[in-house]
Scaffold this motif. Structure first.
Motif, short mmCIF file in Angstrom:
data_model
loop_
_atom_site.label_atom_id
_atom_site.label_comp_id
_atom_site.label_asym_id
_atom_site.label_seq_id
_atom_site.Cartn_x
_atom_site.Cartn_y
_atom_site.Cartn_z
N HIS A 53 0.86 -1.19 0.00
CA HIS A 53 0.00 0.00 0.00
C HIS A 53 0.89 1.23 0.00
O HIS A 53 1.81 1.31 0.81
CB HIS A 53 -0.90 0.03 1.24
N CYS A 54 0.60 2.19 -0.88
CA CYS A 54 1.37 3.44 -0.94
C CYS A 54 2.88 3.13 -0.88
O CYS A 54 3.58 3.62 0.00
CB CYS A 54 0.99 4.36 0.21
N SER A 55 3.32 2.31 -1.79
CA SER A 55 4.71 1.86 -1.76
C SER A 55 5.37 2.04 -3.11
O SER A 55 4.72 2.34 -4.11
CB SER A 55 4.76 0.37 -1.40
N LYS A 76 6.08 4.67 0.62
CA LYS A 76 6.32 5.90 -0.15
C LYS A 76 7.12 6.92 0.65
O LYS A 76 8.06 7.52 0.12
CB LYS A 76 4.97 6.48 -0.59
N GLU A 93 7.59 14.06 -3.94
CA GLU A 93 6.58 13.26 -4.62
C GLU A 93 7.28 12.14 -5.39
O GLU A 93 8.45 12.26 -5.75
CB GLU A 93 5.73 14.11 -5.56
N GLY A 134 2.59 2.64 -6.35
CA GLY A 134 1.13 2.75 -6.38
C GLY A 134 0.50 2.69 -5.02
O GLY A 134 1.16 2.46 -4.01
N GLU A 135 -0.81 2.91 -5.03
CA GLU A 135 -1.58 2.87 -3.79
C GLU A 135 -1.73 1.44 -3.31
O GLU A 135 -1.62 1.16 -2.13
CB GLU A 135 -2.96 3.50 -4.02
N ASP A 136 -2.06 0.52 -4.22
CA ASP A 136 -2.26 -0.89 -3.89
C ASP A 136 -1.79 -1.75 -5.04
O ASP A 136 -2.25 -1.56 -6.16
CB ASP A 136 -3.76 -1.19 -3.68
N TYR A 137 -0.89 -2.68 -4.78
CA TYR A 137 -0.48 -3.62 -5.81
C TYR A 137 0.04 -4.89 -5.17
O TYR A 137 0.34 -4.93 -3.98
CB TYR A 137 0.56 -3.02 -6.77
#
Length: 169
Positions: A53-55, A76, A93, A134-137
């Motif tokens: 998540h967020c990684s 992230k 970012e 991404g947020e979730d993968y």
């Protein structure tokens, strides 16, 4: 429990603990010299992790006598710190700089693994690094029983380094 493939253990004469200790040493060295971030490892990982998540994930493939994937998975916030430290400027970012930084770390770690597995690294080639953010993968290679996954901690933030190997016949 995560474990090193038996075939790999026999072929390399390396136990999972030995291979893990090489990856731990390599990761700490790269982070000390290139990222200026001291790390603690908390090997072994107790349960498999496949969803992020967020990684940001950097991966490099190995091909030759041994095939596999070396991957680094960073939250992230940590990926931004790593990149800022490597470049000596504030990165806030996930952009090409972050992708380049995580890809380069994966590449350096892949280079260490290549040296460990083969005499002079001649019979193993590394792919160009791939970076996913991404947020979730999900990273399927992390779910296999023959993947060694090592958690590292920097200032209470955890990231993972995974190494999945197969021996080519």
């Amino acid at each position: 429990m995560m474990a090193l493939n038996q075939e790999i253990a026999q072929a390399t004469q390396l136990t999972e603990e030995t291979l893990a200790s090489y990856v731990i040493d390599a990761t700490k060295e790269v982070f000390d010299t290139m990222v200026m971030m001291p790390l603690e490892d908390s090997y072994p990982l107790k349960e498999p992790v496949t969803t992020f998540h967020c990684s940001v994930t950097g991966m490099v493939g190995l091909a030759g006598t041994y095939t596999g994937i070396l991957s680094i998975h960073c939250p992230k916030t940590l990926a931004l710190k790593v990149t800022s430290n490597m470049l000596g400027l504030e990165v806030d970012e996930v952009d090409d700089d972050v992708n380049d930084a995580l890809g380069e770390i994966a590449n350096m770690l892949g280079g260490y693994v290549k040296q460990i597995l083969s005499k002079g690294g001649l019979d193993i080639n590394l792919s160009i690094p791939t970076v996913i953010a991404g947020e979730d993968y999900t990273v399927n290679s992390m779910s296999d029983s023959d993947c060694v996954i090592i958690p590292f901690i920097h200032e209470a933030e955890r990231f993972l380094v995974g190494l999945k190997l197969h021996k080519e016949n």
